[in-house]
Design an enzyme around this catalytic site. Structure first.
Site, PDB file in Angstrom:
ATOM      1  N   ASP A 191       0.862  -1.184   0.000  1.00 23.90           N
ATOM      2  CA  ASP A 191       0.000   0.000   0.000  1.00 23.90           C
ATOM      3  C   ASP A 191       0.892   1.225   0.000  1.00 23.90           C
ATOM      4  O   ASP A 191       1.658   1.451   0.947  1.00 23.90           O
ATOM      5  CB  ASP A 191      -0.912   0.006   1.227  1.00 23.90           C
ATOM      6  CG  ASP A 191      -1.814   1.232   1.268  1.00 23.90           C
ATOM      7  OD1 ASP A 191      -2.729   1.327   0.427  1.00 23.90           O
ATOM      8  OD2 ASP A 191      -1.585   2.106   2.128  1.00 23.90           O
ATOM      9  N   GLU A 275      -1.432  -1.576  -5.797  1.00 23.80           N
ATOM     10  CA  GLU A 275      -2.675  -0.990  -6.282  1.00 23.80           C
ATOM     11  C   GLU A 275      -2.385  -0.091  -7.479  1.00 23.80           C
ATOM     12  O   GLU A 275      -1.382   0.639  -7.497  1.00 23.80           O
ATOM     13  CB  GLU A 275      -3.343  -0.187  -5.173  1.00 23.80           C
ATOM     14  CG  GLU A 275      -4.724   0.323  -5.521  1.00 23.80           C
ATOM     15  CD  GLU A 275      -5.376   1.056  -4.365  1.00 23.80           C
ATOM     16  OE1 GLU A 275      -6.512   1.541  -4.531  1.00 23.80           O
ATOM     17  OE2 GLU A 275      -4.744   1.157  -3.294  1.00 23.80           O
ATOM     18  N   ASP A 356      -3.289   1.647   6.755  1.00 24.43           N
ATOM     19  CA  ASP A 356      -2.362   1.247   5.692  1.00 24.43           C
ATOM     20  C   ASP A 356      -2.091  -0.257   5.718  1.00 24.43           C
ATOM     21  O   ASP A 356      -2.028  -0.903   4.669  1.00 24.43           O
ATOM     22  CB  ASP A 356      -1.050   2.027   5.810  1.00 24.43           C
ATOM     23  CG  ASP A 356      -1.256   3.525   5.638  1.00 24.43           C
ATOM     24  OD1 ASP A 356      -2.193   3.905   4.909  1.00 24.43           O
ATOM     25  OD2 ASP A 356      -0.479   4.308   6.223  1.00 24.43           O
TER      26      ASP A 356
END
Length: 421
Positions: A191, A275, A356
Site C-alpha cells: 500500500d 494498487e 495502511d
C-alpha cells in the site's frame, strides 16, 4: 527483455560543438517534417507519406543552399529523427483508435533549441565501442565514458542526451536475458502512501525519503537568486544552471532510492502486488507536490520490470478495489473514510485496523484472487518487456558494436539483434 544502460559522458569542447550541431540538425528535420504534414492537413491535401517526407526533407534538403549544413552531421542522426517522428504519429493515431493503452497521447509538437533536454539517436552503423574504453560516434569522435558496469549484450541503439544542467549521457538499449533468483514462498501486498511511502502486508513500513522536501530550502534560495538576475545576462545563465543542477541531484537521489528499495522487495518476495493508482489525477490535487516527490509511477515501473528480469510475479490490483474500506479479517465493508482516519475498528468483528496495514492485506488478497482467476497465459513473468523511455526503432545497418565494457573481456563481436521499440 530490453533494458537501458545509462552512462555519464564527458565530451571535450570540440565534441560539445559537434553534438550541439547534431542536436540542432535532428531538431530541424523533426520540425520540417512535422510542419509539412500540418500544412498539408490545414490545406486539405492528401496525407504526406513517409517516403516523400524522407526524400524531400532529408535526402534532397542536404543538397539545397538553405539546408546544406545538414550534411555536416551523420545521416543516421537525420534518419533516426525522422523515424522518431513517425513513431510519435503512430502512437498518436493508435491512441485515438483505442489501440494504445494508457492515457490519451497528443499529436507531435515542434521542438525548440531552448528545450531542457536535447538528444540524438544512433543505430549500430553510426557508433562503436573502442578497446580503450571510449565510444566512437560518427562525425563527433571518441567520447569519454564513465563506465559503471558491463553491458550484458550487444547494444541495438545509442541515445546521446544533454539535460538542462549541461550533463551528457550515453544510453544503450540492450536485449538482455533473464537473471532469475532463488524461489521462495513469500508474497506481499504493498500500500503506497505519502507519510509512509509503502506499507507491506508482512508489517514492514518504509518511510518516505521526502527528497524534494529536504532540498526545498536550497532550491528556494537558488530560485530567488535566479529571479534577481537580468534576463539575457550571463549571470542569469549561470544561476539557471545552478537551479537545474540542484533539481538533477534531487531526481538522482530519488531514482537511486527507488532502485534500492524495489530491488530489495523483489529479491525478498516471489509475488508482489500493488494498487493501480491514478497518479496523474492525484498530481492535480492539493497534494501534487508530495505525490510527485514520492514518485509512485517510477517505483511501480521498477517493480514490474525487475519482476520480469528476476522471475518473480507482479500484479496490479484495480484502483477501484475498496482496500481501505474492507476489513481484512472478516471481509465486512465499512465504507469510505477521510484521510485523517489512520486507525479504525470493524463494526462487524471488532478488529482494530491500521489503515495502511489493512489496505496492504486486502491488496495481497485481491492480487492472489486475480492471479488464480486469470487465464493460463496471464501473469507470466517471462513475457517480453521493453526498455523504459520509449524510442522508435530501425533495422541495423553496417558494423556492429562490441559486447561489454571496452577495456574488459568482451564476449565477441556479433551482430546485434534489433527489436523495434
Amino acid at each position: 527483455m530490453q533494458l537501458r544502460y545509462n552512462y555519464r559522458v564527458y565530451p571535450d569542447a570540440s565534441q560539445r560543438r559537434r553534438l550541439a550541431q547534431a542536436f540542432g540538425c535532428a531538431r530541424v528535420v523533426w520540425n520540417d517534417c512535422l510542419r509539412a504534414r500540418r500544412e498539408a492537413y490545414a490545406a486539405g491535401m492528401p496525407y504526406v507519406t513517409s517516403s516523400e517526407l524522407s526524400k524531400v526533407h532529408v535526402t534532397q534538403a542536404k543538397r539545397t543552399k538553405e539546408r546544406a549544413w545538414l550534411a555536416d552531421v551523420s545521416s543516421v542522426v537525420l534518419q533516426q529523427s525522422f523515424r522518431d517522428l513517425e513513431a510519435a504519429f503512430k502512437n498518436f493515431y493508435d491512441s485515438i483508435a483505442g489501440k494504445r493503452k494508457g492515457r490519451r497521447v497528443g499529436p507531435p509538437r515542434f521542438k525548440s533549441r531552448k528545450d531542457a533536454r536535447q538528444s540524438i539517436r544512433l543505430s549500430t552503423n553510426a557508433f562503436s565501442l573502442k578497446p580503450n574504453g571510449r565510444v566512437y560516434v560518427a562525425k563527433v569522435g571518441d567520447l569519454k565514458v564513465k563506465w559503471s558496469r558491463l553491458l550484458p549484450t550487444v547494444p541495438s541503439s545509442l541515445t546521446i542526451t544533454k539535460d538542462s544542467s549541461g550533463r551528457y549521457f550515453a544510453s544503450f538499449v540492450v536485449d538482455a536475458g533473464f537473471d532469475p533468483v532463488a524461489e521462495n514462498d513469500a508474497e506481499v501486498g504493498i500500500d503506497l502512501g505519502l507519510t509512509t511511502f509503502a506499507v507491506l502486508s508482512d508489517g514492514t513500513k518504509i518511510s518516505s525519503p521526502r527528497i524534494l522536501r529536504r532540498a526545498e530550502k536550497k532550491l528556494k534560495r537558488l530560485q530567488r537568486d535566479l529571479s534577481r538576475k537580468v534576463k539575457g545576462s550571463r549571470n542569469r545563465a549561470k544561476a539557471r544552471i545552478k537551479v537545474a543542477r540542484q533539481h538533477a541531484r534531487v531526481a538522482d537521489r530519488r531514482r537511486d532510492w527507488h532502485h534500492k528499495t524495489s530491488t530489495q522487495i523483489i529479491r525478498d518476495n516471489q509475488a508482489v502486488y500493488v494498487e493501480d493508482l491514478a497518479v496523474y489525477a492525484l498530481g492535480r490535487t492539493r497534494l501534487a507536490k508530495s505525490v510527485h516527490d514520492a514518485g509512485w509511477s517510477a517505483f511501480v515501473n521498477m517493480l514490474e520490470y525487475k519482476a520480469v528480469k528476476h522471475g518473480r510475479h507482479f500484479g496490479k490490483v484495480g484502483r477501484f478495489e475498496p482496500t481501505s474500506q474492507t476489513c481484512s479479517t472478516c471481509g465486512y465493508r465499512d465504507g469510505p473514510k477521510p484521510l485523517h482516519v489512520r486507525q479504525w475498528t470493524c463494526k462487524e468483528c471488532g478488529a482494530v485496523h491500521d489503515r495502511d496495514e489493512n489496505a496492504a492485506h486486502n491488496t495481497l488478497a485481491a492480487g492472489r484472487a486475480d492471479r488464480l482467476n486469470a487465464s493460463s497465459s496471464a501473469g507470466k513473468t517471462r513475457a517480453g518487456i521493453r526498455a523504459q523511455r520509449v524510442e522508435a526503432g530501425s533495422r541495423p545497418l553496417g558494423h556492429p558494436a562490441g559486447v561489454g565494457t571496452p577495456g574488459h573481456s568482451a564476449r565477441g563481436h556479433v551482430k546485434a539483434p534489433w527489436t523495434s521499440r
